[in-house]
Design a protein around this motif. Structure first.
Motif, PDB file in Angstrom:
ATOM      1  N   LEU A   1       0.822  -1.213   0.000  1.00  0.00           N
ATOM      2  CA  LEU A   1       0.000   0.000   0.000  1.00  0.00           C
ATOM      3  C   LEU A   1       0.858   1.265   0.000  1.00  0.00           C
ATOM      4  CD1 LEU A   1      -2.762  -0.998   2.602  1.00  0.00           C
ATOM      5  CD2 LEU A   1      -3.063  -0.734   0.123  1.00  0.00           C
ATOM      6  N   GLY A   2       2.169   1.085  -0.077  1.00  0.00           N
ATOM      7  CA  GLY A   2       3.073   2.228  -0.119  1.00  0.00           C
ATOM      8  C   GLY A   2       3.642   2.641   1.221  1.00  0.00           C
ATOM      9  N   HIS A   3       3.339   1.896   2.279  1.00  0.00           N
ATOM     10  CA  HIS A   3       3.878   2.229   3.611  1.00  0.00           C
ATOM     11  C   HIS A   3       5.308   1.696   3.735  1.00  0.00           C
ATOM     12  CE1 HIS A   3      -0.038   3.555   5.118  1.00  0.00           C
ATOM     13  NE2 HIS A   3      -0.558   2.505   4.499  1.00  0.00           N
ATOM     14  N   GLU A   4       6.176   2.548   4.212  1.00  0.00           N
ATOM     15  CA  GLU A   4       7.546   2.139   4.509  1.00  0.00           C
ATOM     16  C   GLU A   4       7.872   2.329   5.985  1.00  0.00           C
ATOM     17  OE1 GLU A   4      10.138   4.280   1.929  1.00  0.00           O
ATOM     18  OE2 GLU A   4       9.464   3.215   0.111  1.00  0.00           O
TER      19      GLU A   4
ATOM     20  N   ARG B   1      -5.975 -15.583   6.714  1.00  0.00           N
ATOM     21  CA  ARG B   1      -6.305 -14.683   5.617  1.00  0.00           C
ATOM     22  C   ARG B   1      -6.317 -13.252   6.127  1.00  0.00           C
ATOM     23  NH1 ARG B   1     -12.201 -13.781   5.080  1.00  0.00           N
ATOM     24  NH2 ARG B   1     -13.229 -14.705   6.893  1.00  0.00           N
ATOM     25  N   LEU B   2      -6.136 -12.330   5.212  1.00  0.00           N
ATOM     26  CA  LEU B   2      -6.149 -10.918   5.553  1.00  0.00           C
ATOM     27  C   LEU B   2      -7.532 -10.348   5.264  1.00  0.00           C
ATOM     28  CD1 LEU B   2      -4.285  -8.527   6.457  1.00  0.00           C
ATOM     29  CD2 LEU B   2      -4.136  -7.965   4.025  1.00  0.00           C
ATOM     30  N   ILE B   3      -8.109  -9.668   6.242  1.00  0.00           N
ATOM     31  CA  ILE B   3      -9.408  -9.035   6.067  1.00  0.00           C
ATOM     32  C   ILE B   3      -9.202  -7.520   6.062  1.00  0.00           C
ATOM     33  CG2 ILE B   3     -11.685  -8.650   7.077  1.00  0.00           C
ATOM     34  CD1 ILE B   3     -11.613 -11.436   8.170  1.00  0.00           C
ATOM     35  N   GLU B   4      -9.547  -6.894   4.950  1.00  0.00           N
ATOM     36  CA  GLU B   4      -9.390  -5.450   4.816  1.00  0.00           C
ATOM     37  C   GLU B   4     -10.685  -4.754   5.228  1.00  0.00           C
ATOM     38  OE1 GLU B   4      -6.991  -3.876   1.418  1.00  0.00           O
ATOM     39  OE2 GLU B   4      -7.388  -5.888   0.601  1.00  0.00           O
ATOM     40  N   ARG B   5     -10.570  -3.867   6.200  1.00  0.00           N
ATOM     41  CA  ARG B   5     -11.705  -3.041   6.613  1.00  0.00           C
ATOM     42  C   ARG B   5     -11.283  -1.575   6.494  1.00  0.00           C
ATOM     43  NH1 ARG B   5     -12.085  -7.266  10.887  1.00  0.00           N
ATOM     44  NH2 ARG B   5     -13.774  -8.684  10.291  1.00  0.00           N
ATOM     45  N   GLY B   6     -11.893  -0.716   7.287  1.00  0.00           N
ATOM     46  CA  GLY B   6     -11.675   0.710   7.087  1.00  0.00           C
ATOM     47  C   GLY B   6     -10.427   1.296   7.682  1.00  0.00           C
ATOM     48  N   SER B   7      -9.674   0.532   8.480  1.00  0.00           N
ATOM     49  CA  SER B   7      -8.533   1.123   9.196  1.00  0.00           C
ATOM     50  C   SER B   7      -7.247   1.146   8.401  1.00  0.00           C
ATOM     51  CB  SER B   7      -8.291   0.372  10.508  1.00  0.00           C
ATOM     52  OG  SER B   7      -7.819  -0.944  10.266  1.00  0.00           O
ATOM     53  N   THR B   8      -7.234   0.596   7.183  1.00  0.00           N
ATOM     54  CA  THR B   8      -6.012   0.618   6.367  1.00  0.00           C
ATOM     55  C   THR B   8      -6.313   1.223   5.010  1.00  0.00           C
ATOM     56  OG1 THR B   8      -6.469  -1.684   5.701  1.00  0.00           O
ATOM     57  CG2 THR B   8      -4.850  -1.351   7.456  1.00  0.00           C
ATOM     58  N   GLY B   9      -5.307   1.870   4.464  1.00  0.00           N
ATOM     59  CA  GLY B   9      -5.419   2.472   3.127  1.00  0.00           C
ATOM     60  C   GLY B   9      -4.038   2.816   2.625  1.00  0.00           C
ATOM     61  N   PRO B  10      -3.941   3.401   1.411  1.00  0.00           N
ATOM     62  CA  PRO B  10      -2.640   3.757   0.851  1.00  0.00           C
ATOM     63  C   PRO B  10      -1.893   4.766   1.737  1.00  0.00           C
ATOM     64  CG  PRO B  10      -4.364   3.849  -0.824  1.00  0.00           C
ATOM     65  CD  PRO B  10      -5.059   3.685   0.492  1.00  0.00           C
ATOM     66  N   ALA B  11      -0.592   4.672   1.703  1.00  0.00           N
ATOM     67  CA  ALA B  11       0.226   5.617   2.488  1.00  0.00           C
ATOM     68  C   ALA B  11      -0.008   7.033   2.005  1.00  0.00           C
ATOM     69  CB  ALA B  11       1.693   5.239   2.394  1.00  0.00           C
ATOM     70  N   ARG B  12      -0.016   7.964   2.954  1.00  0.00           N
ATOM     71  CA  ARG B  12      -0.174   9.374   2.566  1.00  0.00           C
ATOM     72  C   ARG B  12       1.057   9.838   1.801  1.00  0.00           C
ATOM     73  NH1 ARG B  12       1.102   9.755   8.186  1.00  0.00           N
ATOM     74  NH2 ARG B  12       3.146  10.757   8.489  1.00  0.00           N
ATOM     75  N   ARG B  13       0.829  10.742   0.892  1.00  0.00           N
ATOM     76  CA  ARG B  13       1.936  11.297   0.113  1.00  0.00           C
ATOM     77  C   ARG B  13       2.553  12.493   0.857  1.00  0.00           C
ATOM     78  NH1 ARG B  13      -0.046  11.441  -6.224  1.00  0.00           N
ATOM     79  NH2 ARG B  13      -0.405   9.183  -6.462  1.00  0.00           N
ATOM     80  N   THR B  14       3.863  12.485   0.914  1.00  0.00           N
ATOM     81  CA  THR B  14       4.550  13.603   1.579  1.00  0.00           C
ATOM     82  C   THR B  14       5.012  14.598   0.517  1.00  0.00           C
ATOM     83  OG1 THR B  14       6.611  12.356   1.497  1.00  0.00           O
ATOM     84  CG2 THR B  14       5.309  12.207   3.511  1.00  0.00           C
ATOM     85  N   PRO B  15       4.950  15.860   0.822  1.00  0.00           N
ATOM     86  CA  PRO B  15       5.347  16.903  -0.154  1.00  0.00           C
ATOM     87  C   PRO B  15       6.788  16.732  -0.592  1.00  0.00           C
ATOM     88  CG  PRO B  15       4.247  17.881   1.759  1.00  0.00           C
ATOM     89  CD  PRO B  15       4.480  16.454   2.091  1.00  0.00           C
TER      90      PRO B  15
END
Length: 327
Positions: free
Chosen positions: A172-175, A313-327
């Motif tokens: 998801l882009g998280h580092e 298995r992985l269950i995706e709900r509302g608490s995860t999403g793509p990493a925020r973009r930094t300026p």
């Protein structure tokens, strides 16, 4: 002393089918009903609950030992145990073992005295002392923990599950992913989950960041505070229990951080707690109720076999999403 298993063998059916026939439940043919009815008559089996309790209580009890009886994980395993036991005509006795299974020998001694059909240990490994107290004939099985020995157990591959979950966050882009781990002395559950996280982070060239709680809700906010002190720009937190994950969601929002826009949160276990927080918690799912059901059938099959790995298995709900973009 005739048991439901004796009738099942005599009639060539499963104990569950015998239970359905004697309790007037559907789900079998007339021919099967006739075979079971004949076997009941020939063996003198007494299906009446009170009479059976008086005559065969020692062979129709299943023990369940859990470290904390109110724990969400233990509760869901118990649901599976009770459902399978009830279907097969068995009763269940629950015992709280306390930290480090300190009361387990006492419960095992009692269950051995009553000649229990077997014992399910939730989140507790079977030790040589437990095996000695239970005696050589009573079947034992550990659930939700990999024993690491030859004792019977039912669990997921914790290391692989944590590895897959961390890879999902990386995808998801998280580092900058912080790990909220459990007790360092939990060598059979927490340690492999830590290894999975560390392996995924190392392979991705990301820097691991770890703080500890004790898997329970109240331990998470202080541990989260320590994570944020070390890296205020974290974009994801992987908590190794749903209780800690739910606490992280609530604490982040109290601190004014949006979930998942600012910080994604991932839990572990898929207990009911995961859905009792807003946004609902994404999590690694263990088949907890299924584990309880399988454990009962394992015990009644004389407890044969060693470690058995069930799928996660992985269950995706509302608490995860793509990493925020930094300026």
């Amino acid at each position: 002393m005739t048991t439901i298993r004796d009738v099942a063998r005599h009639a060539g059916v499963s104990p569950a089918t015998v239970s359905r026939v004697v309790n007037g439940m559907p789900g079998y043919s007339s021919a099967t009903r006739d075979r079971v009815t004949q076997a009941v008559a020939e063996l003198g089996y007494e299906p009446d609950t009170l009479a059976r309790g008086l005559k065969t209580m020692q062979s129709t009890m299943i023990g369940v030992l859990a470290p904390v009886v109110s724990d969400a994980l233990a509760s869901q395993v118990m649901s599976g145990v009770e459902r399978a036991a009830r279907e097969l005509g068995y009763s269940v006795m629950l015992g709280r073992t306390g930290p480090g299974s300190e009361f387990a020998p006492g419960y095992l001694h009692t269950l051995r005295t009553y000649r229990a059909a077997g014992v399910v240990l939730i989140s507790a490994a079977i030790t040589a002392d437990m095996r000695r107290v239970a005696g050589p004939k009573m079947p034992l099985i550990s659930v939700a923990i990999r024993d690491g020995k030859q004792f019977p157990s039912l669990a997921i591959d914790d290391e692989r599950a944590a590895y897959d979950a961390t890879r999902h966050l990386l995808g998801l882009g998280h580092e900058r992913i912080g790990l909220l781990a459990g007790d360092a002395t939990s060598l059979l559950v927490n340690a492999p989950r830590e290894r999975g996280y560390l392996r995924a982070m190392t392979e991705a060239g990301a820097t691991p960041l770890l703080e500890r709680g004790n898997s329970l809700y109240d331990s998470a906010p202080p541990a989260l505070g320590r994570l944020l002190e070390r890296d205020p720009a974290l974009t994801a937190v992987f908590a190794l229990s749903d209780e800690m994950g739910a606490a992280v969601v609530n604490e982040l929002q109290r601190l004014g951080r949006r979930v998942p826009d600012d910080v994604s949160v991932l839990g572990f276990d898929d207990t009911r707690t995961a859905q009792h927080v807003h946004p609902a918690l994404s999590t690694v799912a263990q088949p907890l109720e299924r584990m309880g059901e399988v454990a009962v059938h394992h015990l009644l099959d004389a407890g044969n076999g060693g470690a058995r790995i069930l799928p996660h298995r992985l269950i995706e709900r509302g608490s995860t999403g793509p990493a925020r973009r930094t300026p």
